[in-house]
Design a protein around this motif. Structure first.
Motif, PDB file in Angstrom:
ATOM      1  N   ASP A 116      36.243  30.953  48.599  1.00  0.00           N
ATOM      2  CA  ASP A 116      36.671  32.047  47.694  1.00  0.00           C
ATOM      3  C   ASP A 116      37.115  33.161  48.457  1.00  0.00           C
ATOM      4  N   PRO A 117      38.564  33.313  48.587  1.00  0.00           N
ATOM      5  CA  PRO A 117      39.292  34.312  49.459  1.00  0.00           C
ATOM      6  C   PRO A 117      39.143  35.497  48.905  1.00  0.00           C
ATOM      7  N   VAL A 118      37.970  36.158  49.307  1.00  0.00           N
ATOM      8  CA  VAL A 118      37.737  37.678  48.922  1.00  0.00           C
ATOM      9  C   VAL A 118      38.442  38.620  49.653  1.00  0.00           C
ATOM     10  N   ASP A 121      40.807  43.232  44.401  1.00  0.00           N
ATOM     11  CA  ASP A 121      40.819  43.229  42.980  1.00  0.00           C
ATOM     12  C   ASP A 121      41.621  44.387  42.516  1.00  0.00           C
ATOM     13  N   TYR A 135      44.134  33.568  56.136  1.00  0.00           N
ATOM     14  CA  TYR A 135      43.963  32.753  54.809  1.00  0.00           C
ATOM     15  C   TYR A 135      45.262  31.816  54.252  1.00  0.00           C
ATOM     16  N   ILE A 146      39.707  26.250  45.711  1.00  0.00           N
ATOM     17  CA  ILE A 146      39.924  27.524  45.881  1.00  0.00           C
ATOM     18  C   ILE A 146      39.621  28.742  44.530  1.00  0.00           C
ATOM     19  N   THR A 147      38.999  29.556  44.963  1.00  0.00           N
ATOM     20  CA  THR A 147      38.530  30.376  43.309  1.00  0.00           C
ATOM     21  C   THR A 147      39.052  31.761  43.650  1.00  0.00           C
ATOM     22  N   PRO A 148      40.277  32.029  43.612  1.00  0.00           N
ATOM     23  CA  PRO A 148      40.787  33.531  43.923  1.00  0.00           C
ATOM     24  C   PRO A 148      40.706  34.100  42.488  1.00  0.00           C
ATOM     25  N   ASN A 149      40.795  35.694  42.284  1.00  0.00           N
ATOM     26  CA  ASN A 149      41.053  36.219  41.140  1.00  0.00           C
ATOM     27  C   ASN A 149      42.891  36.191  41.161  1.00  0.00           C
ATOM     28  N   GLU A 152      44.298  38.285  43.993  1.00  0.00           N
ATOM     29  CA  GLU A 152      44.433  37.303  45.346  1.00  0.00           C
ATOM     30  C   GLU A 152      45.391  36.340  45.444  1.00  0.00           C
ATOM     31  N   VAL A 153      45.621  35.590  44.398  1.00  0.00           N
ATOM     32  CA  VAL A 153      46.466  34.669  44.066  1.00  0.00           C
ATOM     33  C   VAL A 153      48.074  35.369  44.329  1.00  0.00           C
ATOM     34  N   LEU A 156      48.271  35.742  48.038  1.00  0.00           N
ATOM     35  CA  LEU A 156      48.583  34.524  48.960  1.00  0.00           C
ATOM     36  C   LEU A 156      49.868  33.901  48.659  1.00  0.00           C
TER      37      LEU A 156
END
Length: 306
Positions: A116-118, A121, A135, A146-149, A152-153, A156
């Motif tokens: 989860d690449p916090v 937001d 990252y 991977i679980t980004p919001n 974050e997408v 990246l």
């Protein structure tokens, strides 16, 4: 029936009061039958959004390596089936996680890494910018899930997401780097009263895609710890469903929505009506009170296969 026990090493933040990081992730995993060993990247009195601040300690990369070396010395690192990582506050700590992952995979090549690449937001990055290239170039290629919001997408991939097509294109960026499962936990691509979650799974010649519209709850109240909860539930249900991605998303969202619904029952009516400002304490998730809904998610919202 397999006698292999699912055991997660979870490296995330910890708060004494409230539910973010490991406090948000460990209990749901345990309720779903997973053993969890947690290393706390920070230990804070409360999360950083409280108006009077917070107190506590930050684990550095040498201390992280030292704790992990104790697990290795006793061959305990051989037990892990999953690695889960969330909030990390400095670059050298993040790189040490990569070292830990390589050691874990040296004794269990099938270990599943859920990242989860916090980072931020709502267009705001709340970790040092130096973490982003680490990252992108070093951690993401090692991840299985991977679980980004949405934000974050965008950070990246360096792709602006305005449409659902943009989101699917961005998801392919992760697949191209070896990530088998990409779950955008929340995006603003839905209507004004809803969020859109998108999940894609690629493993060799097999692929699955699905999406779900998620009604917003709470009249604009933003809850902390929901991303951490999503990542832990998603980890659990990928394993419990044998990587049936549609069923995984449905069960994950069912529990997440139930936790939010339960939390709202503890918030005063004048706050929910917008007459009084919500406090950080009132926004803390009622995870323990939602044990039944986590253990046996009642699926109401269904996803659409793409």
């Amino acid at each position: 029936m397999s006698n292999i026990t699912n055991r997660v090493l979870s490296i995330q933040s910890h708060v004494v009061h409230g539910y973010v990081g490991n406090k948000s992730a460990v209990f749901p995993l345990q309720v779903l039958g997973f053993e969890v060993d947690n290393i706390n990247s920070v230990q804070f009195s409360n999360h950083t959004g409280y108006k009077n601040g917070f107190k506590g300690q930050v684990l550095n990369e040498k201390e992280l390596a030292d704790v992990f070396s104790g697990l290795v010395a006793n061959n305990l690192h051989c037990l892990y089936t999953h690695l889960l990582t969330g909030y990390v506050g400095n670059p050298t700590f993040l790189r040490e996680i990569a070292n830990i992952l390589k050691t874990l995979r040296s004794v269990n090549a099938s270990l599943v890494y859920v990242c989860d690449p916090v980072m931020g937001d709502d267009g705001i990055m709340y970790v040092p910018k130096e973490l982003l290239p680490i990252y992108r170039d070093e951690i993401i290629p090692l991840a299985d899930i991977i679980t980004p919001n949405q934000y974050e997408v965008e950070l990246l991939t360096e792709k602006c997401i305005k449409t659902e097509r943009d989101a699917w294109n961005a998801i392919e960026w992760f697949h191209d780097r070896g990530v088998k499962t990409v779950a955008i936990s929340s995006s603003e691509l839905g209507e004004s009263d809803s969020l859109l979650a998108l999940v894609s799974h690629k493993d060799g010649s097999k692929s699955q895609r699905c999406k779900m519209t998620i009604p917003k709850q709470g009249n604009g109240i933003r809850f902390t710890g929901t991303g951490d909860l999503f990542a832990s539930l998603f980890l659990a249900h990928t394993s419990l469903t044998g990587f049936d991605i549609c069923a995984t998303l449905e069960r994950t969202i069912a529990s997440l929505q139930a936790v939010i619904t339960k939390t709202l029952t503890y918030i005063p009516d004048d706050v929910k009506a917008g007459k009084t400002s919500v406090t950080s304490a009132q926004r803390e998730l009622k995870i323990v009170q939602s044990k039944r809904e986590i253990e046996n998610p009642e699926v109401v919202l269904r996803c659409s296969k793409i």
